[in-house]
Every structure is written in structure tokens, then in C-alpha cells.
Design an enzyme around this catalytic site. Structure first.
Site, PDB file in Angstrom:
ATOM      1  N   LYS A  11      47.556  37.864  36.380  1.00 15.63           N
ATOM      2  CA  LYS A  11      47.126  36.467  36.458  1.00 15.63           C
ATOM      3  C   LYS A  11      45.882  36.248  35.579  1.00 15.63           C
ATOM      4  O   LYS A  11      45.230  37.204  35.156  1.00 15.63           O
ATOM      5  CB  LYS A  11      46.863  36.099  37.920  1.00 15.63           C
ATOM      6  CG  LYS A  11      48.133  36.162  38.801  1.00 15.63           C
ATOM      7  CD  LYS A  11      47.852  35.655  40.219  1.00 15.63           C
ATOM      8  CE  LYS A  11      49.102  35.705  41.085  1.00 15.63           C
ATOM      9  NZ  LYS A  11      48.848  35.135  42.439  1.00 15.63           N
ATOM     10  N   TYR A  51      56.064  28.197  40.794  1.00 13.89           N
ATOM     11  CA  TYR A  51      55.640  28.256  42.197  1.00 13.89           C
ATOM     12  C   TYR A  51      56.206  27.101  43.030  1.00 13.89           C
ATOM     13  O   TYR A  51      55.648  26.768  44.076  1.00 13.89           O
ATOM     14  CB  TYR A  51      54.118  28.279  42.288  1.00 13.89           C
ATOM     15  CG  TYR A  51      53.520  29.652  42.025  1.00 13.89           C
ATOM     16  CD1 TYR A  51      53.712  30.698  42.938  1.00 13.89           C
ATOM     17  CD2 TYR A  51      52.761  29.914  40.896  1.00 13.89           C
ATOM     18  CE1 TYR A  51      53.165  31.950  42.723  1.00 13.89           C
ATOM     19  CE2 TYR A  51      52.205  31.172  40.669  1.00 13.89           C
ATOM     20  CZ  TYR A  51      52.421  32.186  41.603  1.00 13.89           C
ATOM     21  OH  TYR A  51      51.874  33.431  41.391  1.00 13.89           O
ATOM     22  N   ASN A 114      43.938  36.329  42.736  1.00 15.01           N
ATOM     23  CA  ASN A 114      44.196  37.668  43.280  1.00 15.01           C
ATOM     24  C   ASN A 114      44.885  38.615  42.299  1.00 15.01           C
ATOM     25  O   ASN A 114      45.665  39.473  42.709  1.00 15.01           O
ATOM     26  CB  ASN A 114      44.945  37.554  44.611  1.00 15.01           C
ATOM     27  CG  ASN A 114      46.267  36.835  44.478  1.00 15.01           C
ATOM     28  OD1 ASN A 114      46.646  36.426  43.385  1.00 15.01           O
ATOM     29  ND2 ASN A 114      46.986  36.698  45.574  1.00 15.01           N
ATOM     30  N   HIS A 117      50.825  39.049  40.575  1.00 16.05           N
ATOM     31  CA  HIS A 117      51.956  38.509  41.325  1.00 16.05           C
ATOM     32  C   HIS A 117      52.940  39.636  41.620  1.00 16.05           C
ATOM     33  O   HIS A 117      53.042  40.580  40.847  1.00 16.05           O
ATOM     34  CB  HIS A 117      52.666  37.435  40.487  1.00 16.05           C
ATOM     35  CG  HIS A 117      53.964  36.976  41.091  1.00 16.05           C
ATOM     36  ND1 HIS A 117      54.013  36.090  42.141  1.00 16.05           N
ATOM     37  CD2 HIS A 117      55.250  37.321  40.811  1.00 16.05           C
ATOM     38  CE1 HIS A 117      55.284  35.892  42.482  1.00 16.05           C
ATOM     39  NE2 HIS A 117      56.049  36.621  41.695  1.00 16.05           N
ATOM     40  N   GLU A 128      62.851  35.404  38.918  1.00 17.32           N
ATOM     41  CA  GLU A 128      61.521  35.300  38.304  1.00 17.32           C
ATOM     42  C   GLU A 128      61.462  36.029  36.960  1.00 17.32           C
ATOM     43  O   GLU A 128      60.789  35.571  36.032  1.00 17.32           O
ATOM     44  CB  GLU A 128      60.464  35.857  39.265  1.00 17.32           C
ATOM     45  CG  GLU A 128      60.271  34.967  40.492  1.00 17.32           C
ATOM     46  CD  GLU A 128      59.317  35.549  41.527  1.00 17.32           C
ATOM     47  OE1 GLU A 128      59.049  34.865  42.533  1.00 17.32           O
ATOM     48  OE2 GLU A 128      58.831  36.698  41.336  1.00 17.32           O
TER      49      GLU A 128
HETATM   50  N1  UDP Z   1      47.601  31.410  47.536  1.00 14.28           N
HETATM   51  C1  UDP Z   1      46.419  30.726  47.732  1.00 14.28           C
HETATM   52  N2  UDP Z   1      46.008  30.460  49.019  1.00 14.28           N
HETATM   53  C2  UDP Z   1      46.731  30.846  50.104  1.00 14.28           C
HETATM   54  C3  UDP Z   1      47.933  31.543  49.902  1.00 14.28           C
HETATM   55  C4  UDP Z   1      48.344  31.810  48.606  1.00 14.28           C
HETATM   56  O1  UDP Z   1      45.748  30.339  46.771  1.00 14.28           O
HETATM   57  O2  UDP Z   1      46.321  30.576  51.242  1.00 14.28           O
HETATM   58  C5  UDP Z   1      48.044  31.703  46.164  1.00 14.28           C
HETATM   59  C6  UDP Z   1      47.777  33.168  45.764  1.00 14.28           C
HETATM   60  O3  UDP Z   1      47.459  33.208  44.368  1.00 14.28           O
HETATM   61  C7  UDP Z   1      49.117  33.813  46.049  1.00 14.28           C
HETATM   62  C8  UDP Z   1      50.080  32.699  45.632  1.00 14.28           C
HETATM   63  O4  UDP Z   1      49.450  31.506  46.054  1.00 14.28           O
HETATM   64  O5  UDP Z   1      49.289  35.018  45.325  1.00 14.28           O
HETATM   65  C9  UDP Z   1      51.466  32.776  46.224  1.00 14.28           C
HETATM   66  O6  UDP Z   1      51.347  32.850  47.640  1.00 14.28           O
HETATM   67  P1  UDP Z   1      52.205  33.895  48.483  1.00 14.28           P
HETATM   68  O7  UDP Z   1      52.036  33.551  49.916  1.00 14.28           O
HETATM   69  O8  UDP Z   1      53.601  33.950  47.937  1.00 14.28           O
HETATM   70  O9  UDP Z   1      51.437  35.293  48.221  1.00 14.28           O
HETATM   71  P2  UDP Z   1      51.867  36.589  47.382  1.00 14.28           P
HETATM   72  O10 UDP Z   1      53.361  36.729  47.492  1.00 14.28           O
HETATM   73  O11 UDP Z   1      51.410  36.363  45.969  1.00 14.28           O
HETATM   74  O12 UDP Z   1      51.135  37.719  48.028  1.00 14.28           O
HETATM   75 MG    MG Z   2      54.892  35.386  47.205  1.00 13.07          MG
END
Ligand code: UDP
Ligand code: MG
Length: 143
Positions: A11, A51, A114, A117, A128
Site C-alpha cells: 500500500k 474495495y 496498514n 493487502h 483481485e
Molecule cells: N480499514 C480501515 N478501518 C477499519 C477497517 C479496515 O481503514 O476499521 C481499511 C484497512 O486498510 C483494511 C482495509 O480497509 O486493510 C480492508 O478492510 P478489511 O476488513 O478487509 O481488512 P484486511 O482484509 O485488509 O485485513
Molecule cells: Mg479484507
């Protein structure tokens, strides 16, 4: 267990902080095969589409803004049990909750920014990967 493909994205925070090389080394140390890799700058529209599943969530607009704020590096990966393996290697979404030694614990700054992905299912992994790569861009050298 089956060989599975998953999509990693480095990212914009990870690219900006100079951690691309560290994370790619981590990927290789964990035994993933790299099938494809490129650098892209997502538009608002394409980040929103990637997303789309989260579009009703409160963090969606911030996420789209962040993902289009700088270069990203999508990387198509393959490994036995690859979906779960990659989720194990990256750690929890929020670095505060991520296990020691995981990529998010090492390199993420917040739950939103974070570092990486990871796909959440075999089906989504394939979808994806095809969002970013054409078939001709995915090298399967059989090595
Ligand atoms: N995200 C965020 N706030 C939240 C949850 C998710 O900004 O409370 C963002 C974060 O960058 C995350 C992405 O949205 O990686 C996708 O969310 P997901 O729940 O799918 O998490 P991941 O699969 O990436 O762990
Ligand atoms: Mg996810």
C-alpha cells in the site's frame, strides 16, 4: 492442501516509507512464489472499485483516498494453502493487534494505513489478481 493464489498489495504507506524491499524479502523468506509484480497509481475510481465490497462501511471514503494517495505495488503470489498462509504472514488488520514478526506489526502505522493487502478467499484472490494483471503479465516459469 492445495496450491492457492492470493493478491498482495504494498500500500502507499509501505511504498513511501521505503519498505518495499523489506516486504518483498519477507515474502520470499516465507516461501511464496511471485507470479507477477508491478507499480501502479490507482485513481479514486479504481481504488473505489477494488474495495467496492466495503462501500457501505464508515472507513470506505478514507480507504479510497489513502489507496489513491500514492503508488501501490500489487504482487500476485502463490503457495500451498496460500490464502491462509498470506493472512498469517501479514497479521491482523490493526497493527496494534497483529502478532509479533508479522508484516503489519513490523511496517504498518495504523488500522487504515496498514502496509499490505491480502485476499480473503480463493475466489477473491483470483478476482483481485485479475483486477491488476492480464494473463500475459503473470509469469509461470515452472521453476
Ligand atoms: N480499514 C480501515 N478501518 C477499519 C477497517 C479496515 O481503514 O476499521 C481499511 C484497512 O486498510 C483494511 C482495509 O480497509 O486493510 C480492508 O478492510 P478489511 O476488513 O478487509 O481488512 P484486511 O482484509 O485488509 O485485513
Ligand atoms: Mg479484507
Amino acid at each position: 492442501m492445495a496450491i492457492e493464489k492470493t493478491l498482495c498489495i504494498l500500500k502507499p504507506d509501505a511504498v513511501k516509507s521505503g519498505n518495499m524491499g523489506n516486504i518483498i524479502a519477507h515474502i520470499q523468506k516465507e516461501g511464496f512464489k511471485i507470479l507477477g509484480l508491478k507499480m501502479v497509481r490507482l485513481s479514486d475510481r479504481s481504488a473505489g472499485k477494488f474495495y467496492e465490497v466495503h462501500k457501505e462501511r464508515p472507513f470506505y471514503s478514507g480507504l479510497v483516498e489513502f489507496m489513491s494517495s500514492g503508488a501501490c505495488v500489487p504482487i500476485a503470489l502463490e503457495k500451498e494453502n496460500g490464502i491462509a498462509e498470506w493472512r498469517r504472514v501479514i497479521g491482523a488488520t490493526d497493527p496494534a493487534e497483529a502478532a509479533p514478526g508479522t508484516i503489519r506489526k513490523l511496517y504498518a502505522t495504523s488500522k487504515g494505513e496498514n502496509a499490505v493487502h491480502g485476499s480473503d478467499s480463493v475466489e477473491n484472490g483470483l478476482r483481485e489478481i485479475s483486477f491488476f494483471f492480464t494473463e500475459g503479465e503473470l509469469a509461470d516459469l515452472g521453476l
